[in-house]
Scaffold this motif. Structure first.
Motif, PDB file in Angstrom:
ATOM      1  N   MET A  37       0.831  -1.210   0.000  1.00  0.00           N
ATOM      2  CA  MET A  37       0.000   0.000   0.000  1.00  0.00           C
ATOM      3  C   MET A  37       0.866   1.260   0.000  1.00  0.00           C
ATOM      4  O   MET A  37       0.612   2.213  -0.741  1.00  0.00           O
ATOM      5  N   GLY A  38       1.894   1.262   0.820  1.00  0.00           N
ATOM      6  CA  GLY A  38       2.787   2.409   0.883  1.00  0.00           C
ATOM      7  C   GLY A  38       3.531   2.642  -0.421  1.00  0.00           C
ATOM      8  O   GLY A  38       3.734   3.785  -0.847  1.00  0.00           O
ATOM      9  N   ARG A  39       3.917   1.556  -1.081  1.00  0.00           N
ATOM     10  CA  ARG A  39       4.630   1.702  -2.338  1.00  0.00           C
ATOM     11  C   ARG A  39       3.721   2.253  -3.425  1.00  0.00           C
ATOM     12  O   ARG A  39       4.144   3.043  -4.267  1.00  0.00           O
ATOM     13  N   VAL A  81      -7.903  -7.392  -3.377  1.00  0.00           N
ATOM     14  CA  VAL A  81      -7.131  -8.420  -2.677  1.00  0.00           C
ATOM     15  C   VAL A  81      -5.653  -8.249  -2.991  1.00  0.00           C
ATOM     16  O   VAL A  81      -5.269  -7.958  -4.133  1.00  0.00           O
ATOM     17  N   ILE A  82      -4.831  -8.425  -1.960  1.00  0.00           N
ATOM     18  CA  ILE A  82      -3.366  -8.460  -2.122  1.00  0.00           C
ATOM     19  C   ILE A  82      -2.895  -9.860  -1.750  1.00  0.00           C
ATOM     20  O   ILE A  82      -3.225 -10.369  -0.676  1.00  0.00           O
ATOM     21  N   GLY A 129     -11.096  -0.786   3.655  1.00  0.00           N
ATOM     22  CA  GLY A 129     -11.548   0.598   3.564  1.00  0.00           C
ATOM     23  C   GLY A 129     -10.563   1.514   4.257  1.00  0.00           C
ATOM     24  O   GLY A 129      -9.388   1.172   4.411  1.00  0.00           O
ATOM     25  N   THR A 130     -11.023   2.678   4.667  1.00  0.00           N
ATOM     26  CA  THR A 130     -10.166   3.626   5.371  1.00  0.00           C
ATOM     27  C   THR A 130     -10.829   4.061   6.666  1.00  0.00           C
ATOM     28  O   THR A 130     -12.056   4.092   6.780  1.00  0.00           O
ATOM     29  N   GLU A 131      -9.992   4.372   7.635  1.00  0.00           N
ATOM     30  CA  GLU A 131     -10.433   5.018   8.873  1.00  0.00           C
ATOM     31  C   GLU A 131      -9.573   6.252   9.034  1.00  0.00           C
ATOM     32  O   GLU A 131      -8.387   6.161   9.360  1.00  0.00           O
ATOM     33  N   GLY A 132     -10.172   7.397   8.751  1.00  0.00           N
ATOM     34  CA  GLY A 132      -9.391   8.617   8.725  1.00  0.00           C
ATOM     35  C   GLY A 132      -8.458   8.583   7.526  1.00  0.00           C
ATOM     36  O   GLY A 132      -8.897   8.463   6.389  1.00  0.00           O
ATOM     37  N   ASP A 133      -7.137   8.671   7.789  1.00  0.00           N
ATOM     38  CA  ASP A 133      -6.141   8.629   6.721  1.00  0.00           C
ATOM     39  C   ASP A 133      -5.459   7.267   6.632  1.00  0.00           C
ATOM     40  O   ASP A 133      -4.456   7.120   5.924  1.00  0.00           O
ATOM     41  N   VAL A 134      -5.980   6.263   7.326  1.00  0.00           N
ATOM     42  CA  VAL A 134      -5.330   4.945   7.386  1.00  0.00           C
ATOM     43  C   VAL A 134      -6.118   3.944   6.551  1.00  0.00           C
ATOM     44  O   VAL A 134      -7.341   3.842   6.663  1.00  0.00           O
ATOM     45  N   VAL A 135      -5.381   3.201   5.697  1.00  0.00           N
ATOM     46  CA  VAL A 135      -5.993   2.125   4.912  1.00  0.00           C
ATOM     47  C   VAL A 135      -6.130   0.893   5.808  1.00  0.00           C
ATOM     48  O   VAL A 135      -5.165   0.460   6.447  1.00  0.00           O
ATOM     49  N   ILE A 136      -7.330   0.325   5.853  1.00  0.00           N
ATOM     50  CA  ILE A 136      -7.595  -0.852   6.695  1.00  0.00           C
ATOM     51  C   ILE A 136      -7.571  -2.099   5.822  1.00  0.00           C
ATOM     52  O   ILE A 136      -8.231  -2.174   4.782  1.00  0.00           O
ATOM     53  N   THR A 137      -6.763  -3.076   6.228  1.00  0.00           N
ATOM     54  CA  THR A 137      -6.704  -4.373   5.556  1.00  0.00           C
ATOM     55  C   THR A 137      -6.967  -5.467   6.583  1.00  0.00           C
ATOM     56  O   THR A 137      -6.806  -5.253   7.793  1.00  0.00           O
ATOM     57  N   GLN A 138      -7.355  -6.631   6.099  1.00  0.00           N
ATOM     58  CA  GLN A 138      -7.500  -7.772   6.994  1.00  0.00           C
ATOM     59  C   GLN A 138      -7.043  -9.038   6.264  1.00  0.00           C
ATOM     60  O   GLN A 138      -7.321  -9.239   5.080  1.00  0.00           O
ATOM     61  N   ASP A 139      -6.304  -9.873   6.989  1.00  0.00           N
ATOM     62  CA  ASP A 139      -5.796 -11.121   6.429  1.00  0.00           C
ATOM     63  C   ASP A 139      -6.892 -12.178   6.434  1.00  0.00           C
ATOM     64  O   ASP A 139      -7.593 -12.359   7.432  1.00  0.00           O
ATOM     65  N   LEU A 140      -7.014 -12.879   5.313  1.00  0.00           N
ATOM     66  CA  LEU A 140      -7.919 -14.023   5.241  1.00  0.00           C
ATOM     67  C   LEU A 140      -7.176 -15.320   5.498  1.00  0.00           C
ATOM     68  O   LEU A 140      -7.688 -16.216   6.178  1.00  0.00           O
ATOM     69  N   VAL A 141      -5.970 -15.430   4.957  1.00  0.00           N
ATOM     70  CA  VAL A 141      -5.148 -16.639   5.102  1.00  0.00           C
ATOM     71  C   VAL A 141      -3.723 -16.190   5.388  1.00  0.00           C
ATOM     72  O   VAL A 141      -3.225 -15.240   4.767  1.00  0.00           O
ATOM     73  N   THR A 142      -3.051 -16.859   6.309  1.00  0.00           N
ATOM     74  CA  THR A 142      -1.644 -16.585   6.598  1.00  0.00           C
ATOM     75  C   THR A 142      -0.866 -17.893   6.616  1.00  0.00           C
ATOM     76  O   THR A 142      -1.436 -18.977   6.785  1.00  0.00           O
ATOM     77  N   ILE A 164     -12.162 -15.238   9.548  1.00  0.00           N
ATOM     78  CA  ILE A 164     -13.134 -14.414   8.810  1.00  0.00           C
ATOM     79  C   ILE A 164     -13.955 -15.321   7.891  1.00  0.00           C
ATOM     80  O   ILE A 164     -13.404 -16.102   7.113  1.00  0.00           O
ATOM     81  N   VAL A 165     -15.266 -15.215   7.990  1.00  0.00           N
ATOM     82  CA  VAL A 165     -16.149 -16.068   7.186  1.00  0.00           C
ATOM     83  C   VAL A 165     -16.941 -15.266   6.150  1.00  0.00           C
ATOM     84  O   VAL A 165     -17.537 -15.851   5.238  1.00  0.00           O
ATOM     85  N   ARG A 166     -16.967 -13.952   6.298  1.00  0.00           N
ATOM     86  CA  ARG A 166     -17.693 -13.113   5.333  1.00  0.00           C
ATOM     87  C   ARG A 166     -16.805 -11.924   4.951  1.00  0.00           C
ATOM     88  O   ARG A 166     -16.908 -10.846   5.519  1.00  0.00           O
ATOM     89  N   PRO A 167     -15.910 -12.122   3.980  1.00  0.00           N
ATOM     90  CA  PRO A 167     -14.968 -11.065   3.622  1.00  0.00           C
ATOM     91  C   PRO A 167     -15.665  -9.888   2.956  1.00  0.00           C
ATOM     92  O   PRO A 167     -16.844  -9.941   2.601  1.00  0.00           O
ATOM     93  N   ASN A 168     -14.905  -8.835   2.759  1.00  0.00           N
ATOM     94  CA  ASN A 168     -15.452  -7.602   2.212  1.00  0.00           C
ATOM     95  C   ASN A 168     -15.945  -7.762   0.774  1.00  0.00           C
ATOM     96  O   ASN A 168     -16.825  -7.032   0.331  1.00  0.00           O
ATOM     97  N   PHE A 169     -15.358  -8.725   0.006  1.00  0.00           N
ATOM     98  CA  PHE A 169     -15.780  -8.925  -1.375  1.00  0.00           C
ATOM     99  C   PHE A 169     -16.895  -9.974  -1.491  1.00  0.00           C
ATOM    100  O   PHE A 169     -17.111 -10.547  -2.563  1.00  0.00           O
ATOM    101  N   TRP A 170     -17.601 -10.230  -0.392  1.00  0.00           N
ATOM    102  CA  TRP A 170     -18.681 -11.231  -0.395  1.00  0.00           C
ATOM    103  C   TRP A 170     -19.764 -10.879  -1.432  1.00  0.00           C
ATOM    104  O   TRP A 170     -20.249 -11.754  -2.146  1.00  0.00           O
TER     105      TRP A 170
END
Length: 486
Positions: free
Chosen positions: A374-376, A403-404, A425-438, A459-465
């Protein structure tokens, strides 16, 4: 006259000394195909390399006499053959012509060689005249991932994730530079002192980078990323242990749901291989446009337009950048845009394309984590000179990337998909991400290979559901996430 064929023009000119006897002195050393030092000299360099991962490429047991004979015969061949007419023949006919001529020269000069040595000699000379010289045996092997040439006398390869020194060598740096020029000229590029850096590709799609003098101090440096003859799939990555079967099903749903995908990873982590795997889930009816510095993607769909950047000419004119290609894509009625590697201001144009109806577009980027990716992206957009507030740039990223996928090369040489992360999404100026698989490393076995496992984050219902629901993939997504979370 040597090598004359019935029904075709001879490719020879009359030799200066038809008898081929002693009155014709041998040529100077620069014409020799191999260096004169005894072949045992490279052995101490190769000896420290471990032999478990892969055997030494060439056991250079040929004698110094072999190289002297080869030099003499090669010089006689060059004096005899008409290279202009030889170039008009197809490769098989040209090789056969050369072999006939060399056999005649060996007979006239009464050279005593074993059958094996004579076959090696014929093959070496054919490779020097028509192919890529000492590189030919390496290019023929499908188990080699990378070939790294650091000057005339040091050639490394990567096999099974491990780098090792080989006994392959060139006559001198001039021969190596000649082969580099032969490679890049096939795709209309050049490498010389005025343009010492060049990206190109072999005819089979292998990616090539050349950097020559004066930038490379110890002679030309040639790096070849080998092209796999067989296109890999996600099932192959499962077999290799790069990803678990359940995590692979998550990626399949992501691909079929036309998510906008960014593949992140370091050099040699398998980004392009993974990108190729993800393109397998594009429908055959879609119009796909690819943009690459050196074309290497292996898309199997029937409606694919491949675009490639172009460096400037001798006058410094005519350069076509990646950004030029991506901007032009938008005028070509694309349904999917795939960028081989995002590395500059073209990131802005790709994000715009993703956000304006070109769902399912993909690209790769060098970064060590999804957060760093995201920073790059932010930095690349800023490089383009856009005077946009950072909040606007981050909102554009969130609205474009779904998805990344993070790829990583581990310390044992293995490649793993370490994270599947969605942009929320974003909260203020911060991009919010969440891992589905690690991917978590759990230890290593007796051979030093790392062990680990892929697991879900709950997570069972991701943002792209909703996107999966739109494409009737919600059941497959729920099932895949349920299993990966167990």
């Amino acid at each position: 006259m040597f090598g004359k064929r019935s029904g075709s023009e001879p490719v020879l000119r009359a030799p200066a000394n038809p008898a081929g006897a002693a009155p014709q002195p041998p040529k100077p050393a620069p014409v020799a195909v191999e260096p004169a030092p005894a072949p045992k000299s490279p052995a101490p360099q190769a000896a420290p390399q471990p032999s478990k991962a892969a055997p030494r490429v060439v056991a250079d047991s040929r004698s110094e006499d072999y190289y002297q004979i080869k030099s003499t015969i090669f010089n006689a061949l060059i004096d005899t053959i008409d290279l202009a007419q030889l170039a008009q023949l197809d490769p098989d006919s040209a090789r056969e012509e050369i072999r006939d001529i060399v056999n005649e020269i060996i007979s006239i000069k009464a050279v005593v060689m074993s059958i094996a040595e004579q076959e090696h000699l014929l093959q070496d000379i054919c490779n020097d005249v028509l192919g890529y010289g000492p590189l030919e045996p390496l290019l023929a092997r499908d188990d080699i991932a990378d070939i790294m040439v650091n000057g005339a006398n040091r050639v490394f390869i990567e096999v099974s994730g491990k780098v090792q020194l080989t006994n392959i060598r060139f006559r001198d740096n001039a021969q190596l530079m000649n082969i580099c020029q032969r490679i890049v000229s096939q795709v209309g590029r050049r490498v010389d002192e005025s343009s010492p850096i060049c990206d190109a590709r072999l005819l089979d799609g292998s990616r090539v980078n050349v950097i020559g003098p004066p930038l490379s101090l110890d002679g030309p440096t040639l790096t070849i990323r080998k092209f796999k003859k067989d296109k890999l799939t996600l099932n192959d990555l499962v077999k290799f242990g790069s990803i678990s079967p359940d995590a692979a099903r998550v990626l399949q749903v992501i691909g079929r749901s036309r998510c906008n995908i960014l593949i992140s990873g370091g050099t040699g982590s398998g980004k392009t291989t993974l990108l190729n795997c993800m393109t397998a889930y594009i429908d055959a009816e879609e119009r796909i446009i690819t943009c690459e510095d050196a074309a290497e993607l292996q898309l199997q769909q029937p409606h694919v337009v491949r675009l490639e950047t172009r460096p400037p000419n001798l006058e410094g004119q005519g350069q076509i950048t990646m950004r030029d290609l991506v901007k032009n894509c938008l005028r070509m009625r694309p349904e999917r845009i795939i960028v081989g590697e995002v590395r500059g201001p073209e990131a802005f144009d790709l994000l715009q394309a993703m956000n304006t109806g070109h769902d399912g577009s993909m690209g790769t980027l060098h970064a060590n984590s999804p957060r760093e990716a995201m920073g790059r992206l932010e930095s690349m957009i800023t490089m383009g000179g856009y005077a946009l507030p950072m909040k606007t740039i981050r909102e554009m990223i969130v609205g474009s990337i779904d998805v990344i996928i993070q790829a990583e090369r581990l310390r044992d040489g293995s490649r793993r998909i370490t994270k599947i992360t969605e942009v929320v999404g974003t909260e203020g100026d911060v991009v919010i991400t969440q891992d589905l698989v690690t991917y978590e490393i759990t230890g290593e076995d007796d051979t030093g290979r790392l062990k680990g496992k892929h697991s879900g984050t709950g997570i069972v219902r991701p943002n792209f559901w909703e996107r999966a629901l739109y494409y009737n993939m919600e059941r497959e997504l729920a099932d895949a996430l349920d299993k990966v979370n167990q």
